[in-house]
Motif scaffolding. Sequence first.
Motif, PDB file in Angstrom:
ATOM      1  N   UNK A 356       0.796  -1.180   0.008  1.00 12.52           N
ATOM      2  CA  UNK A 356      -0.049   0.062   0.046  1.00 12.52           C
ATOM      3  C   UNK A 356       0.918   1.280  -0.022  1.00 12.52           C
ATOM      4  N   UNK A 357       0.400   2.169  -0.850  1.00 11.54           N
ATOM      5  CA  UNK A 357       1.321   3.386  -0.930  1.00 11.54           C
ATOM      6  C   UNK A 357       1.979   3.545  -1.880  1.00 11.54           C
ATOM      7  N   UNK A 358       2.453   2.445  -2.660  1.00  8.18           N
ATOM      8  CA  UNK A 358       3.235   2.508  -3.994  1.00  8.18           C
ATOM      9  C   UNK A 358       2.424   3.030  -5.002  1.00  8.18           C
ATOM     10  N   UNK A 359       2.876   3.894  -5.820  1.00  8.52           N
ATOM     11  CA  UNK A 359       2.265   4.283  -7.120  1.00  8.52           C
ATOM     12  C   UNK A 359       3.132   3.923  -8.066  1.00  8.52           C
ATOM     13  N   UNK A 360       2.216   3.541  -9.196  1.00  5.92           N
ATOM     14  CA  UNK A 360       3.183   2.581 -10.446  1.00  5.92           C
ATOM     15  C   UNK A 360       2.084   3.033 -11.685  1.00  5.92           C
ATOM     16  N   UNK A 361       2.772   2.882 -12.786  1.00  7.71           N
ATOM     17  CA  UNK A 361       2.035   2.930 -13.901  1.00  7.71           C
ATOM     18  C   UNK A 361       1.956   1.658 -14.414  1.00  7.71           C
ATOM     19  N   UNK A 362       0.823   1.334 -14.998  1.00  2.00           N
ATOM     20  CA  UNK A 362       0.380   0.092 -15.858  1.00  2.00           C
ATOM     21  C   UNK A 362       0.251   0.369 -17.223  1.00  2.00           C
ATOM     22  N   UNK A 363       1.166   0.056 -17.911  1.00  2.26           N
ATOM     23  CA  UNK A 363       1.636   0.505 -19.571  1.00  2.26           C
ATOM     24  C   UNK A 363       1.933  -0.729 -20.384  1.00  2.26           C
ATOM     25  N   UNK A 364       0.831  -1.582 -20.556  1.00  2.00           N
ATOM     26  CA  UNK A 364       1.168  -2.799 -21.613  1.00  2.00           C
ATOM     27  C   UNK A 364       0.938  -2.161 -23.019  1.00  2.00           C
ATOM     28  N   UNK A 365       1.452  -2.941 -24.000  1.00  2.00           N
ATOM     29  CA  UNK A 365       1.673  -2.612 -25.378  1.00  2.00           C
ATOM     30  C   UNK A 365       1.813  -3.720 -26.250  1.00  2.00           C
ATOM     31  N   UNK A 366       1.269  -3.492 -27.496  1.00  2.00           N
ATOM     32  CA  UNK A 366       1.581  -4.666 -28.556  1.00  2.00           C
ATOM     33  C   UNK A 366       2.094  -3.823 -29.746  1.00  2.00           C
ATOM     34  N   UNK A 367       3.161  -4.031 -30.199  1.00  2.00           N
ATOM     35  CA  UNK A 367       3.998  -3.292 -31.114  1.00  2.00           C
ATOM     36  C   UNK A 367       4.503  -4.152 -32.446  1.00  2.00           C
ATOM     37  N   UNK A 368       4.455  -3.754 -33.431  1.00  2.00           N
ATOM     38  CA  UNK A 368       5.038  -4.521 -34.559  1.00  2.00           C
ATOM     39  C   UNK A 368       6.407  -3.874 -35.050  1.00  2.00           C
ATOM     40  N   UNK A 369       7.395  -4.270 -34.530  1.00  4.76           N
ATOM     41  CA  UNK A 369       8.717  -3.803 -34.948  1.00  4.76           C
ATOM     42  C   UNK A 369       9.453  -4.579 -35.783  1.00  4.76           C
ATOM     43  N   UNK A 370       9.673  -4.123 -36.829  1.00  6.19           N
ATOM     44  CA  UNK A 370      10.469  -4.874 -37.934  1.00  6.19           C
ATOM     45  C   UNK A 370      11.681  -5.641 -37.477  1.00  6.19           C
ATOM     46  N   UNK A 371      12.480  -5.120 -36.682  1.00  6.68           N
ATOM     47  CA  UNK A 371      13.853  -5.758 -36.049  1.00  6.68           C
ATOM     48  C   UNK A 371      13.401  -6.961 -35.271  1.00  6.68           C
ATOM     49  N   UNK A 372      12.484  -6.887 -34.364  1.00  4.30           N
ATOM     50  CA  UNK A 372      12.145  -7.824 -33.491  1.00  4.30           C
ATOM     51  C   UNK A 372      11.537  -8.750 -34.330  1.00  4.30           C
ATOM     52  N   UNK A 373      10.591  -8.752 -35.097  1.00  6.08           N
ATOM     53  CA  UNK A 373       9.869  -9.456 -35.891  1.00  6.08           C
ATOM     54  C   UNK A 373      10.736 -10.474 -36.723  1.00  6.08           C
ATOM     55  N   UNK A 374      11.531  -9.832 -37.108  1.00  7.47           N
ATOM     56  CA  UNK A 374      12.675 -10.441 -38.182  1.00  7.47           C
ATOM     57  C   UNK A 374      13.500 -11.450 -37.390  1.00  7.47           C
ATOM     58  N   UNK A 375      14.006 -10.893 -36.189  1.00  6.82           N
ATOM     59  CA  UNK A 375      14.821 -12.041 -35.275  1.00  6.82           C
ATOM     60  C   UNK A 375      13.809 -12.932 -34.875  1.00  6.82           C
ATOM     61  N   UNK A 376      12.649 -12.900 -34.560  1.00  7.82           N
ATOM     62  CA  UNK A 376      11.669 -13.919 -34.207  1.00  7.82           C
ATOM     63  C   UNK A 376      11.709 -14.963 -35.461  1.00  7.82           C
ATOM     64  N   UNK A 377      11.303 -14.508 -36.482  1.00  8.17           N
ATOM     65  CA  UNK A 377      11.172 -15.152 -37.772  1.00  8.17           C
ATOM     66  C   UNK A 377      12.366 -15.961 -37.898  1.00  8.17           C
ATOM     67  N   UNK A 378      13.475 -15.385 -37.746  1.00  2.00           N
ATOM     68  CA  UNK A 378      14.838 -16.402 -37.884  1.00  2.00           C
ATOM     69  C   UNK A 378      15.023 -17.302 -36.642  1.00  2.00           C
ATOM     70  N   UNK A 379      14.290 -17.551 -35.962  1.00  2.00           N
ATOM     71  CA  UNK A 379      14.643 -18.265 -34.591  1.00  2.00           C
ATOM     72  C   UNK A 379      13.369 -19.313 -34.668  1.00  2.00           C
ATOM     73  N   UNK A 380      13.727 -20.549 -35.129  1.00  2.00           N
ATOM     74  CA  UNK A 380      12.681 -21.746 -35.507  1.00  2.00           C
ATOM     75  C   UNK A 380      11.824 -21.817 -34.180  1.00  2.00           C
ATOM     76  N   UNK A 381      12.492 -21.556 -32.960  1.00  2.00           N
ATOM     77  CA  UNK A 381      11.706 -21.841 -31.529  1.00  2.00           C
ATOM     78  C   UNK A 381      10.564 -20.871 -31.486  1.00  2.00           C
ATOM     79  N   UNK A 382      10.823 -19.672 -32.435  1.00  2.00           N
ATOM     80  CA  UNK A 382       9.607 -18.430 -32.264  1.00  2.00           C
ATOM     81  C   UNK A 382       8.758 -18.715 -33.431  1.00  2.00           C
ATOM     82  N   UNK A 383       9.630 -18.730 -34.603  1.00  4.75           N
ATOM     83  CA  UNK A 383       8.981 -18.679 -36.134  1.00  4.75           C
ATOM     84  C   UNK A 383       7.775 -19.582 -36.467  1.00  4.75           C
ATOM     85  N   UNK A 384       7.554 -20.641 -35.695  1.00  7.94           N
ATOM     86  CA  UNK A 384       6.856 -21.749 -35.861  1.00  7.94           C
ATOM     87  C   UNK A 384       5.323 -21.274 -35.314  1.00  7.94           C
TER      88      UNK A 384
END
Length: 444
Positions: A356-384
């Motif tokens: 109690x007494x802590x103040x926080x932000x709650x800031x989830x997001x979904x982004x389509x970032x080419x750099x991260x998507x390309x990395x994921x698609x190059x990783x078979x464990x994630x690309x599938x």
Amino acid sequence: MASTARPSFSLGNETLKVPLALFALNRQRLCERLRKNAAVQAGSVVVLQGGEEMQRYCTDTSIIFRQESFFHWAFGVIESGCYGVIDVDTGKSTLFVPRLPPSYATWMGKIHSKEHFKEKYAVDDVQYTDEIASVLTSQMPSALLTLRGVNTDSGSVCREASFEGISKFNVNNTILHPEIVECRVFKTDMELEVLRYTNRISSEAHREVMKAVKVGMKEYEMESLFDMGGEYYCFASDITCSFPANGKFTEDQKAIYEAVLKSCRAVMSTMKPGVWWPDMHRLADRIHLEELTRIGLLRGSVDAMLQVHLGAVFMPHGLGHFLGLDVHDVGGYPEGVERIDEPGLRSLRTARRLEPGMVLTVEPGIYFIDHLLDQALADPAQACFFNHEVLQRFRTFGGVRIEEDVVVTNSGMELLTCVPRTVEEIEACMAGCDKAFTPSSGPK
């Protein structure tokens, strides 16, 4: 007859009056913590140095002054070049202000007396900064507790108080930092009132921008309408809204937006004392992956996606952070709280259990970032897990973030932000139909 008005700060014109008692209570809280610390000798005093006015590069043009946050937390002083001393045993406070030359009155206005500052800031005594060594010598403190420590968010080291003659004293710069940081983590009722105010004003600013935005506008044009991350008396707010520039969500925009809104509200509904903040980040990741699967962009087991950290591809940052006198407030990783070395989670600005007494932000997001998507698609464990045809539709989408400011209460949380959040509320606001806006039902 002497004035009985309680000292307060405001900017006039119906702005909030902040009682200077807020800072007296903060000094009291700090002294109480220090007196419980066995390493603190009787007769110790806290010495804090305020911020200094700075010029723009090599010119005589001043940068707008903003007080150093620890000093502001303890004294609420808006002038530059000051020091503050607090007697740990008695709580007595002494403010040291610069002795201004007579020429100041010619160019800058009236030179105020020491008594003026004593009344303005409700401190026990005021002296000049060029007297600090002699004043402290007369008090014969056993130790000067100065502020030195690493900000676990920025990695920067706090500026430690220094003045001519300090070498004559017994200085301890290891005790104060963790104690004052913990004080800042937990907000008093008076501090929460100021944070509610900054959130209300910043929320109104966001609604005004929603009404005024047009396709093709630049960000600076929207900023010129109102400050959307406003501070008041150094107390911060931090709000993010995502909305379509033309006032109407497309089906894809609506799907991603509602996925983020769902995770934001799920986190806020789950927050309460004892909850571990990394678990809230994981909850947001799970909901994002479930919703992206429902949309058809992903396919397969969400549990399997979580095992390979697929959520961090779409939300590489941490879920939120402490908020107070700094937008990214101090105290995220005190001694004994370790950072989690996993994608996404390693970017969390705190990994503490909620209290109690802590103040926080709650800031989830979904982004389509080419750099991260390309990395994921190059990783078979994630690309599938990707549906490549649907992914192509979102390659130029950008992203959605929703950021709320909340305070942890004894039984859950209180939402400080008040902006349109559902698709229907946003579209109504942008059409100018939110005159009687009240936030939709959500976590309280």
